[in-house]
Design an enzyme around this catalytic site. Structure first.
Site, PDB file in Angstrom:
ATOM      1  CG  ASP A 216      26.383 -36.277   8.176  1.00 53.82           C
ATOM      2  OD1 ASP A 216      27.498 -36.765   7.969  1.00 53.82           O
ATOM      3  OD2 ASP A 216      25.538 -36.062   7.281  1.00 53.82           O
ATOM      4  CG  ASN A 224      31.025 -31.089  -2.205  1.00 53.22           C
ATOM      5  OD1 ASN A 224      31.357 -29.915  -2.025  1.00 53.22           O
ATOM      6  ND2 ASN A 224      31.404 -32.064  -1.406  1.00 53.22           N
ATOM      7  CG  HIS A 229      34.349 -30.326  -4.889  1.00 55.59           C
ATOM      8  ND1 HIS A 229      34.120 -31.296  -3.942  1.00 55.59           N
ATOM      9  CD2 HIS A 229      34.122 -30.921  -6.080  1.00 55.59           C
ATOM     10  CE1 HIS A 229      33.777 -32.433  -4.537  1.00 55.59           C
ATOM     11  NE2 HIS A 229      33.779 -32.235  -5.836  1.00 55.59           N
ATOM     12  CG  ASP A 233      36.325 -26.743   0.329  1.00 53.15           C
ATOM     13  OD1 ASP A 233      35.931 -27.873   0.686  1.00 53.15           O
ATOM     14  OD2 ASP A 233      37.306 -26.561  -0.418  1.00 53.15           O
ATOM     15  CD  GLU A 259      29.356 -35.503   4.577  1.00 49.08           C
ATOM     16  OE1 GLU A 259      28.507 -36.308   4.149  1.00 49.08           O
ATOM     17  OE2 GLU A 259      30.545 -35.535   4.235  1.00 49.08           O
TER      18      GLU A 259
END
Length: 357
Positions: A216, A224, A229, A233, A259
């Site tokens: 994680d 973010n 965002h 990504d 994630e």
């Protein structure tokens, strides 16, 4: 005359058998292996090779996902340009037939072979006016394939292979679309749920441990919120690539959601899993990710668990799969609680006792 009739009848039977077996195969890897492995004996050939056009490395990815060692498979060539194949044929759809000519033939036959074929047929694989590759047959006899010889038989084989190749590529594309995360390019949770039971079955058969890593990205919401965002990504894609780089070809990796990622490590005990997890952790911490002229620090927390088959207990694969994932997930939360950017191991998952009636 009778011998010729008998020979033609035997050839026809072999061709029919070849077609039926080819059409019954279930994957691209199986099809390639069958062509390269069985064609020489079926049709009394000394050399058989297969050239496939793969401009986007999609075929390579499909074969990798099936753990097929295509890079070391004698007689298989993947090329990235249709022109490499098309330019070898004077007439666009007609096979090249005759004596081995280095300028034309060397790209279709292995350079490592001690003996080059004396005569060859190089037949294009074409579907819907699109070149897919070529089927290449060779003999050490100079009179086996000569100019002017009828090529109906070879063209028929090439046509059948072309159809099967197109079908398998379509199936692989659909399978990949449904089982691959479009953002990161790694497999998705649905793929993991299919593969984990297969890996546990193999673990039980071979009496080898299977380890699971639950990974994680730390403080991903902050990324973010702070960088946008698109930056998030970008981080996901680079982290997925870095994780995959530390795994072996026979390991399984999937984006579990958000994630989170999961990796299944075959034939890996607790110590091996811890070493791989630590390599992944270090590689992520050292990524040095930048986006829109901004540096984005990224770390990852990892929870690990290991399944150890037990010969004396009945194995219920679905239950063990759930237990293994949960143990790795629990270890991940422990890593988060202990400060993040670390690896925690949740211990061994043993086979469950059989359910009582």
């Amino acid at each position: 005359m009778l011998n010729r009739v008998q020979h033609n009848s035997l050839t026809l039977k072999r061709l029919q058998s070849f077609e039926m077996r080819l059409l019954g195969l279930n994957s691209l890897a199986e099809m390639i292996e069958f062509i390269l492995g069985q064609t020489p004996a079926l049709f009394d050939l000394d050399v058989v090779s297969l050239c496939l056009i793969d401009p986007k490395n999609e075929i390579a990815d499909y074969l990798d996902s099936d753990n097929y060692g295509f890079r070391n498979r004698e007689g298989l060539f993947l090329v990235n340009s249709e022109l490499q194949v098309r330019n070898s044929f004077v007439l666009s759809s007609q096979p090249f037939l005759g004596s081995y000519q280095t300028a034309v033939c060397e790209q279709f036959f292995s350079e490592s072979s001690l003996q080059k074929p004396a005569s060859v047929v190089i037949a294009p694989l074409i579907r819907r006016d699109k070149y897919l590759g070529s089927l290449n047959l060779g003999s050490y006899r100079t009179d086996r394939f000569i100019q002017g010889m009828a090529t109906d038989f070879v063209e028929h084989i090439a046509s059948v292979i072309g159809i099967c190749l197109e079908n398998n590529l379509n199936v692989e594309t659909m399978r990949r679309t449904s089982l691959v995360d479009p953002l990161t390019g790694v497999n998705n949770r649905r793929f993991l749920e299919q593969r984990i039971e297969e890996e546990l079955d193999r673990s039980q058969r071979d009496r080898e441990p299977l380890s699971c890593l639950f990974l994680d990205i730390d403080f991903f919401k902050r990324i973010n919120d702070g960088f946008g965002h698109q930056a998030g990504d970008h981080v996901l894609t680079l982290v997925a690539g870095a994780i995959k780089k530390q795994l072996r070809n026979n390991d399984v990796m999937a984006r579990y959601g958000g994630e989170e990622f999961v990796a299944l490590l075959s034939q890996s005990d607790q110590r091996s899993a811890a070493e791989i997890a630590e390599r992944i952790r270090v590689s992520i911490a050292n990524l040095g990710i930048e986006h829109a002229d901004q540096s984005i620090p990224v770390t990852i927390s990892i929870g690990a668990a290991t399944y150890q088959p037990n010969r004396s207990l009945k194995k219920r694969v679905p239950d063990i799969a759930l237990q293994l994932i949960q143990a790795a997930d629990t270890a991940l939360y422990e890593a988060k609680r202990n400060g993040r950017n670390r690896v925690e191991h949740g211990g061994l998952v043993l086979a469950l006792e059989p359910a009582q009636a």
